[in-house]
Motif scaffolding. Structure first.
Motif, PDB file in Angstrom:
ATOM      1  N   ALA A  32      21.737  29.251 -27.764  1.00 57.55           N
ATOM      2  CA  ALA A  32      21.409  28.551 -26.521  1.00 57.55           C
ATOM      3  C   ALA A  32      19.954  28.097 -26.506  1.00 57.55           C
ATOM      4  CB  ALA A  32      21.708  29.437 -25.319  1.00 57.55           C
ATOM      5  N   GLY A  33      19.071  28.874 -27.096  1.00 58.37           N
ATOM      6  CA  GLY A  33      17.656  28.493 -27.141  1.00 58.37           C
ATOM      7  C   GLY A  33      17.436  27.230 -27.960  1.00 58.37           C
ATOM      8  N   LEU A  34      18.102  27.120 -29.093  1.00 61.02           N
ATOM      9  CA  LEU A  34      17.989  25.918 -29.919  1.00 61.02           C
ATOM     10  C   LEU A  34      18.602  24.706 -29.223  1.00 61.02           C
ATOM     11  CD1 LEU A  34      18.736  27.341 -33.479  1.00 61.02           C
ATOM     12  CD2 LEU A  34      16.540  26.532 -32.587  1.00 61.02           C
ATOM     13  N   VAL A  35      19.682  24.923 -28.491  1.00 58.13           N
ATOM     14  CA  VAL A  35      20.304  23.826 -27.745  1.00 58.13           C
ATOM     15  C   VAL A  35      19.345  23.355 -26.654  1.00 58.13           C
ATOM     16  CG1 VAL A  35      22.191  23.217 -26.176  1.00 58.13           C
ATOM     17  CG2 VAL A  35      22.666  24.492 -28.285  1.00 58.13           C
ATOM     18  N   GLN A  36      18.731  24.297 -25.936  1.00 62.54           N
ATOM     19  CA  GLN A  36      17.778  23.932 -24.884  1.00 62.54           C
ATOM     20  C   GLN A  36      16.602  23.151 -25.477  1.00 62.54           C
ATOM     21  OE1 GLN A  36      18.341  24.366 -21.584  1.00 62.54           O
ATOM     22  NE2 GLN A  36      16.567  23.071 -21.339  1.00 62.54           N
ATOM     23  N   ALA A  37      16.108  23.590 -26.628  1.00 64.68           N
ATOM     24  CA  ALA A  37      15.014  22.867 -27.293  1.00 64.68           C
ATOM     25  C   ALA A  37      15.483  21.469 -27.697  1.00 64.68           C
ATOM     26  CB  ALA A  37      14.536  23.639 -28.517  1.00 64.68           C
ATOM     27  N   GLY A  38      16.731  21.354 -28.128  1.00 60.04           N
ATOM     28  CA  GLY A  38      17.298  20.057 -28.492  1.00 60.04           C
ATOM     29  C   GLY A  38      17.404  19.112 -27.313  1.00 60.04           C
ATOM     30  N   ILE A  39      17.717  19.663 -26.152  1.00 61.52           N
ATOM     31  CA  ILE A  39      17.755  18.844 -24.940  1.00 61.52           C
ATOM     32  C   ILE A  39      16.355  18.309 -24.648  1.00 61.52           C
ATOM     33  CG2 ILE A  39      18.090  18.912 -22.431  1.00 61.52           C
ATOM     34  CD1 ILE A  39      20.434  20.891 -23.003  1.00 61.52           C
ATOM     35  N   CYS A  40      15.369  19.161 -24.813  1.00 62.46           N
ATOM     36  CA  CYS A  40      13.979  18.750 -24.554  1.00 62.46           C
ATOM     37  C   CYS A  40      13.496  17.696 -25.544  1.00 62.46           C
ATOM     38  CB  CYS A  40      13.051  19.971 -24.587  1.00 62.46           C
ATOM     39  SG  CYS A  40      13.327  21.094 -23.203  1.00 62.46           S
ATOM     40  N   ASP A  41      13.880  17.823 -26.820  1.00 69.89           N
ATOM     41  CA  ASP A  41      13.375  16.856 -27.806  1.00 69.89           C
ATOM     42  C   ASP A  41      14.309  15.653 -28.010  1.00 69.89           C
ATOM     43  OD1 ASP A  41      15.407  17.505 -29.701  1.00 69.89           O
ATOM     44  OD2 ASP A  41      14.114  18.868 -30.815  1.00 69.89           O
ATOM     45  N   GLY A  42      15.433  15.639 -27.301  1.00 71.38           N
ATOM     46  CA  GLY A  42      16.338  14.490 -27.366  1.00 71.38           C
ATOM     47  C   GLY A  42      17.378  14.544 -28.464  1.00 71.38           C
ATOM     48  N   SER A  43      17.433  15.618 -29.230  1.00 68.63           N
ATOM     49  CA  SER A  43      18.437  15.711 -30.296  1.00 68.63           C
ATOM     50  C   SER A  43      19.789  16.203 -29.778  1.00 68.63           C
ATOM     51  CB  SER A  43      17.941  16.602 -31.438  1.00 68.63           C
ATOM     52  OG  SER A  43      17.729  17.929 -30.980  1.00 68.63           O
ATOM     53  N   GLY A  50      28.705  21.162 -18.434  1.00 66.94           N
ATOM     54  CA  GLY A  50      29.153  22.071 -19.484  1.00 66.94           C
ATOM     55  C   GLY A  50      29.430  21.409 -20.817  1.00 66.94           C
ATOM     56  N   LEU A  51      29.159  20.124 -20.931  1.00 69.76           N
ATOM     57  CA  LEU A  51      29.427  19.376 -22.163  1.00 69.76           C
ATOM     58  C   LEU A  51      28.143  18.775 -22.714  1.00 69.76           C
ATOM     59  CD1 LEU A  51      32.687  17.599 -21.076  1.00 69.76           C
ATOM     60  CD2 LEU A  51      32.451  18.970 -23.127  1.00 69.76           C
ATOM     61  N   LEU A  52      27.966  18.907 -24.012  1.00 78.99           N
ATOM     62  CA  LEU A  52      26.771  18.399 -24.688  1.00 78.99           C
ATOM     63  C   LEU A  52      27.202  17.635 -25.930  1.00 78.99           C
ATOM     64  CD1 LEU A  52      25.148  21.857 -24.365  1.00 78.99           C
ATOM     65  CD2 LEU A  52      24.230  19.846 -23.217  1.00 78.99           C
ATOM     66  N   ARG A  53      26.257  16.855 -26.465  1.00 80.90           N
ATOM     67  CA  ARG A  53      26.558  16.114 -27.690  1.00 80.90           C
ATOM     68  C   ARG A  53      25.310  16.013 -28.556  1.00 80.90           C
ATOM     69  NH1 ARG A  53      29.145  10.068 -28.405  1.00 80.90           N
ATOM     70  NH2 ARG A  53      30.211  10.575 -30.341  1.00 80.90           N
ATOM     71  N   LEU A  54      25.504  16.168 -29.844  1.00 76.63           N
ATOM     72  CA  LEU A  54      24.411  15.959 -30.774  1.00 76.63           C
ATOM     73  C   LEU A  54      24.093  14.465 -30.802  1.00 76.63           C
ATOM     74  CD1 LEU A  54      25.609  18.278 -33.686  1.00 76.63           C
ATOM     75  CD2 LEU A  54      23.893  18.782 -31.929  1.00 76.63           C
ATOM     76  N   ALA A  55      22.836  14.115 -30.583  1.00 77.55           N
ATOM     77  CA  ALA A  55      22.424  12.714 -30.456  1.00 77.55           C
ATOM     78  C   ALA A  55      22.640  11.908 -31.729  1.00 77.55           C
ATOM     79  CB  ALA A  55      20.957  12.648 -30.028  1.00 77.55           C
ATOM     80  N   GLU A  56      22.717  12.567 -32.862  1.00 78.84           N
ATOM     81  CA  GLU A  56      22.872  11.854 -34.127  1.00 78.84           C
ATOM     82  C   GLU A  56      24.232  11.192 -34.289  1.00 78.84           C
ATOM     83  OE1 GLU A  56      23.929  15.317 -37.250  1.00 78.84           O
ATOM     84  OE2 GLU A  56      22.330  15.762 -35.812  1.00 78.84           O
ATOM     85  N   PHE A  57      25.205  11.536 -33.439  1.00 80.06           N
ATOM     86  CA  PHE A  57      26.539  10.959 -33.545  1.00 80.06           C
ATOM     87  C   PHE A  57      26.592   9.651 -32.752  1.00 80.06           C
ATOM     88  CE2 PHE A  57      27.354  15.120 -35.033  1.00 80.06           C
ATOM     89  CZ  PHE A  57      28.471  15.017 -35.850  1.00 80.06           C
ATOM     90  N   PRO A  58      27.047   8.578 -33.390  1.00 77.46           N
ATOM     91  CA  PRO A  58      27.118   7.297 -32.692  1.00 77.46           C
ATOM     92  C   PRO A  58      28.251   7.284 -31.669  1.00 77.46           C
ATOM     93  CG  PRO A  58      28.091   7.093 -34.867  1.00 77.46           C
ATOM     94  CD  PRO A  58      27.512   8.486 -34.774  1.00 77.46           C
ATOM     95  N   SER A  59      28.064   6.511 -30.628  1.00 77.38           N
ATOM     96  CA  SER A  59      29.121   6.350 -29.627  1.00 77.38           C
ATOM     97  C   SER A  59      30.279   5.580 -30.241  1.00 77.38           C
ATOM     98  CB  SER A  59      28.591   5.585 -28.411  1.00 77.38           C
ATOM     99  OG  SER A  59      27.599   6.339 -27.777  1.00 77.38           O
ATOM    100  N   GLY A  60      31.480   5.900 -29.786  1.00 79.06           N
ATOM    101  CA  GLY A  60      32.664   5.216 -30.295  1.00 79.06           C
ATOM    102  C   GLY A  60      33.700   5.053 -29.200  1.00 79.06           C
ATOM    103  N   PRO A  61      34.717   4.269 -29.448  1.00 79.21           N
ATOM    104  CA  PRO A  61      35.723   3.984 -28.417  1.00 79.21           C
ATOM    105  C   PRO A  61      36.616   5.171 -28.059  1.00 79.21           C
ATOM    106  CG  PRO A  61      36.363   3.010 -30.508  1.00 79.21           C
ATOM    107  CD  PRO A  61      34.987   3.566 -30.695  1.00 79.21           C
ATOM    108  N   LEU A  62      36.638   6.203 -28.885  1.00 82.30           N
ATOM    109  CA  LEU A  62      37.511   7.349 -28.638  1.00 82.30           C
ATOM    110  C   LEU A  62      36.734   8.599 -28.234  1.00 82.30           C
ATOM    111  CD1 LEU A  62      39.961   6.807 -31.637  1.00 82.30           C
ATOM    112  CD2 LEU A  62      40.159   5.969 -29.294  1.00 82.30           C
ATOM    113  N   ASP A  63      35.494   8.410 -27.807  1.00 79.45           N
ATOM    114  CA  ASP A  63      34.635   9.542 -27.456  1.00 79.45           C
ATOM    115  C   ASP A  63      35.222  10.426 -26.362  1.00 79.45           C
ATOM    116  OD1 ASP A  63      32.777   8.900 -29.344  1.00 79.45           O
ATOM    117  OD2 ASP A  63      31.287   8.117 -27.931  1.00 79.45           O
ATOM    118  N   GLU A  64      35.844   9.826 -25.371  1.00 82.85           N
ATOM    119  CA  GLU A  64      36.373  10.632 -24.271  1.00 82.85           C
ATOM    120  C   GLU A  64      37.423  11.626 -24.765  1.00 82.85           C
ATOM    121  OE1 GLU A  64      37.870  10.093 -19.693  1.00 82.85           O
ATOM    122  OE2 GLU A  64      38.303   8.479 -21.098  1.00 82.85           O
TER     123      GLU A  64
END
Length: 191
Positions: A32-43, A50-64
Protein backbone atom coordinates in the motif's frame (compact mmCIF):
# COMPACT_ATOMS: atom_id res chain seq x y z
CA UNK A 1 6.57 -11.00 1.77
CA UNK A 2 8.59 -7.83 1.41
CA UNK A 3 7.05 -4.68 0.00
CA UNK A 4 9.11 -5.02 -3.19
CA UNK A 5 7.99 -8.68 -3.60
CA UNK A 6 4.41 -7.56 -3.03
CA UNK A 7 4.85 -4.85 -5.67
CA UNK A 8 6.02 -7.47 -8.21
CA UNK A 9 3.00 -9.65 -7.41
CA UNK A 10 0.63 -6.69 -7.72
CA UNK A 11 2.19 -5.57 -11.02
CA UNK A 12 1.86 -9.10 -12.39
CA UNK A 13 -1.77 -9.21 -11.33
CA UNK A 14 -2.49 -5.75 -12.78
CA UNK A 15 -0.81 -6.82 -16.02
CA UNK A 16 -3.45 -9.51 -16.48
CA UNK A 17 -6.19 -6.86 -16.29
CA UNK A 18 -4.85 -4.08 -18.54
CA UNK A 19 -3.14 -2.40 -15.59
CA UNK A 20 -6.14 -2.36 -13.22
CA UNK A 21 -6.04 -3.49 -9.60
CA UNK A 22 -7.96 -2.78 -6.41
CA UNK A 23 -7.00 -1.21 -3.11
CA UNK A 24 -7.93 -4.59 -1.60
CA UNK A 25 -5.23 -6.28 -3.70
CA UNK A 26 -2.70 -3.58 -2.78
CA UNK A 27 -3.36 -4.23 0.91
CA UNK A 28 -3.26 -8.00 0.44
CA UNK A 29 0.16 -7.83 -1.25
CA UNK A 30 1.52 -5.52 1.45
CA UNK A 31 2.52 -2.72 -0.89
CA UNK A 32 0.00 0.00 0.00
CA UNK A 33 2.88 2.38 0.69
CA UNK A 34 4.32 1.91 -2.80
CA UNK A 35 0.87 2.37 -4.32
CA UNK A 36 0.39 5.61 -2.36
CA UNK A 37 3.81 6.83 -3.56
CA UNK A 38 2.77 5.90 -7.10
CA UNK A 39 -0.37 7.99 -6.79
CA UNK A 40 1.78 10.93 -5.70
CA UNK A 41 4.28 10.56 -8.55
CA UNK A 42 1.66 9.78 -11.21
CA UNK A 43 2.67 6.19 -11.94
CA UNK A 44 -0.58 4.94 -10.36
CA UNK A 45 -3.93 6.47 -11.33
CA UNK A 46 -7.25 6.39 -9.52
CA UNK A 47 -9.81 4.69 -11.76
CA UNK A 48 -12.76 4.73 -9.35
CA UNK A 49 -13.65 3.98 -5.77
CA UNK A 50 -11.30 1.18 -4.74
CA UNK A 51 -9.91 0.85 -8.27
CA UNK A 52 -6.47 1.90 -9.47
CA UNK A 53 -4.47 1.56 -12.66
CA UNK A 54 -0.80 1.56 -13.51
CA UNK A 55 -0.27 4.67 -15.67
CA UNK A 56 2.03 2.85 -18.07
CA UNK A 57 -0.92 0.95 -19.58
CA UNK A 58 -2.52 2.70 -22.55
CA UNK A 59 -6.25 3.31 -22.63
CA UNK A 60 -8.23 0.97 -24.83
CA UNK A 61 -11.81 0.34 -25.93
CA UNK A 62 -12.27 -2.63 -23.58
CA UNK A 63 -10.93 -0.99 -20.41
CA UNK A 64 -14.25 -1.09 -18.59
CA UNK A 65 -14.42 -4.88 -18.93
CA UNK A 66 -10.83 -5.27 -17.69
CA UNK A 67 -11.48 -2.92 -14.76
CA UNK A 68 -14.45 -4.93 -13.50
CA UNK A 69 -12.56 -8.19 -14.04
CA UNK A 70 -9.90 -6.81 -11.68
CA UNK A 71 -12.61 -5.79 -9.18
CA UNK A 72 -13.79 -9.41 -8.99
CA UNK A 73 -10.23 -10.80 -8.82
CA UNK A 74 -10.52 -12.17 -12.36
CA UNK A 75 -13.56 -14.29 -11.49
CA UNK A 76 -16.12 -12.23 -13.45
CA UNK A 77 -17.27 -13.32 -16.91
CA UNK A 78 -18.82 -10.85 -19.35
CA UNK A 79 -22.15 -12.40 -20.32
CA UNK A 80 -25.59 -11.94 -21.86
CA UNK A 81 -26.11 -8.81 -24.02
CA UNK A 82 -22.59 -7.54 -23.28
CA UNK A 83 -21.06 -10.82 -24.47
CA UNK A 84 -23.20 -10.76 -27.62
CA UNK A 85 -21.96 -7.24 -28.32
CA UNK A 86 -18.32 -8.31 -27.86
CA UNK A 87 -18.82 -11.33 -30.14
CA UNK A 88 -20.51 -9.19 -32.81
CA UNK A 89 -23.80 -11.08 -32.49
CA UNK A 90 -26.92 -9.06 -33.18
CA UNK A 91 -27.45 -5.37 -32.59
CA UNK A 92 -28.52 -5.33 -28.96
CA UNK A 93 -26.56 -2.20 -27.93
CA UNK A 94 -26.64 -2.97 -24.19
CA UNK A 95 -27.02 -0.03 -21.82
CA UNK A 96 -25.50 -2.03 -18.98
CA UNK A 97 -22.44 -4.21 -18.63
CA UNK A 98 -23.55 -7.77 -17.81
CA UNK A 99 -21.26 -9.88 -15.62
CA UNK A 100 -21.69 -13.39 -14.29
CA UNK A 101 -19.84 -13.92 -11.01
CA UNK A 102 -19.73 -16.76 -8.52
CA UNK A 103 -18.69 -14.66 -5.54
CA UNK A 104 -17.50 -11.23 -4.55
CA UNK A 105 -18.97 -7.97 -3.41
CA UNK A 106 -20.45 -6.00 -6.31
CA UNK A 107 -19.39 -2.36 -6.60
CA UNK A 108 -21.84 0.45 -6.04
CA UNK A 109 -22.60 1.45 -9.62
CA UNK A 110 -25.72 1.51 -11.71
CA UNK A 111 -23.69 0.56 -14.80
CA UNK A 112 -23.40 -3.16 -13.94
CA UNK A 113 -25.85 -6.03 -13.98
CA UNK A 114 -24.25 -8.69 -11.79
CA UNK A 115 -25.68 -12.19 -12.13
CA UNK A 116 -24.73 -14.63 -9.36
CA UNK A 117 -23.87 -17.94 -10.96
CA UNK A 118 -20.93 -20.24 -11.53
CA UNK A 119 -20.01 -21.11 -15.07
CA UNK A 120 -18.10 -24.18 -16.16
CA UNK A 121 -14.66 -23.56 -17.66
CA UNK A 122 -15.90 -24.60 -21.10
CA UNK A 123 -18.57 -21.85 -20.99
CA UNK A 124 -16.05 -18.99 -20.90
CA UNK A 125 -13.11 -17.94 -23.02
CA UNK A 126 -10.33 -15.41 -22.67
CA UNK A 127 -10.69 -11.99 -24.23
CA UNK A 128 -7.25 -10.86 -23.08
CA UNK A 129 -7.69 -8.93 -19.82
CA UNK A 130 -11.09 -10.48 -19.00
CA UNK A 131 -13.28 -13.51 -19.63
CA UNK A 132 -16.39 -13.64 -21.81
CA UNK A 133 -18.98 -16.37 -22.21
CA UNK A 134 -18.52 -18.49 -25.32
CA UNK A 135 -20.81 -17.65 -28.23
CA UNK A 136 -22.84 -20.82 -27.54
CA UNK A 137 -23.28 -19.97 -23.83
CA UNK A 138 -24.14 -16.38 -24.83
CA UNK A 139 -26.88 -17.60 -27.18
CA UNK A 140 -28.28 -19.87 -24.47
CA UNK A 141 -28.22 -17.07 -21.88
CA UNK A 142 -30.11 -14.78 -24.25
CA UNK A 143 -32.64 -17.51 -25.07
CA UNK A 144 -33.38 -17.75 -21.34
CA UNK A 145 -33.58 -13.96 -20.95
CA UNK A 146 -36.33 -11.53 -21.81
CA UNK A 147 -34.99 -10.21 -25.12
CA UNK A 148 -37.49 -10.34 -27.95
CA UNK A 149 -37.67 -13.27 -30.36
CA UNK A 150 -36.62 -11.06 -33.28
CA UNK A 151 -33.47 -10.00 -31.43
CA UNK A 152 -32.72 -13.61 -30.49
CA UNK A 153 -33.23 -14.67 -34.13
CA UNK A 154 -30.68 -12.04 -35.17
CA UNK A 155 -28.14 -13.12 -32.53
CA UNK A 156 -28.45 -16.78 -33.49
CA UNK A 157 -28.40 -15.97 -37.20
CA UNK A 158 -25.17 -14.00 -36.76
CA UNK A 159 -23.59 -16.75 -34.64
CA UNK A 160 -24.38 -19.33 -37.31
CA UNK A 161 -23.35 -17.07 -40.21
CA UNK A 162 -19.90 -16.33 -38.81
CA UNK A 163 -19.33 -19.90 -37.60
CA UNK A 164 -19.32 -19.19 -33.86
CA UNK A 165 -21.71 -22.11 -33.25
CA UNK A 166 -23.58 -24.67 -35.33
CA UNK A 167 -27.19 -25.73 -35.66
CA UNK A 168 -26.19 -29.18 -34.35
CA UNK A 169 -24.66 -27.62 -31.21
CA UNK A 170 -27.84 -25.61 -30.61
CA UNK A 171 -30.06 -28.66 -31.12
CA UNK A 172 -27.93 -30.79 -28.76
CA UNK A 173 -28.33 -28.49 -25.75
CA UNK A 174 -30.30 -30.19 -22.99
CA UNK A 175 -29.98 -27.68 -20.15
CA UNK A 176 -32.47 -25.12 -21.45
CA UNK A 177 -35.83 -24.40 -19.94
CA UNK A 178 -38.73 -25.50 -22.17
CA UNK A 179 -39.45 -21.85 -23.07
CA UNK A 180 -35.80 -21.19 -24.04
CA UNK A 181 -35.59 -24.44 -26.01
CA UNK A 182 -38.69 -23.43 -27.95
CA UNK A 183 -37.21 -19.99 -28.67
CA UNK A 184 -33.95 -21.53 -29.97
CA UNK A 185 -35.91 -24.03 -32.09
CA UNK A 186 -37.88 -21.16 -33.68
CA UNK A 187 -34.65 -19.30 -34.43
CA UNK A 188 -32.94 -22.23 -36.14
CA UNK A 189 -36.01 -23.49 -37.99
CA UNK A 190 -34.88 -21.84 -41.24
CA UNK A 191 -31.34 -23.24 -41.14
Amino acid sequence: MSESDGWRVLRRYAGRHAGYFTTRQALRTGCAGLVQAGICDGSVLRAGVGLLRLAEFPSGPLDEYAMWAAWFDGAAVVSHQSAADLHGLGRLRPRFLHLSVGAGRPPLTARLVVLRRRLRDIEAESAGPFLVTTPLRTVLDLAESEIGQTSLDEVIGDALAIGRCTVDELRAIEVLTPRAADRVARSIAGF
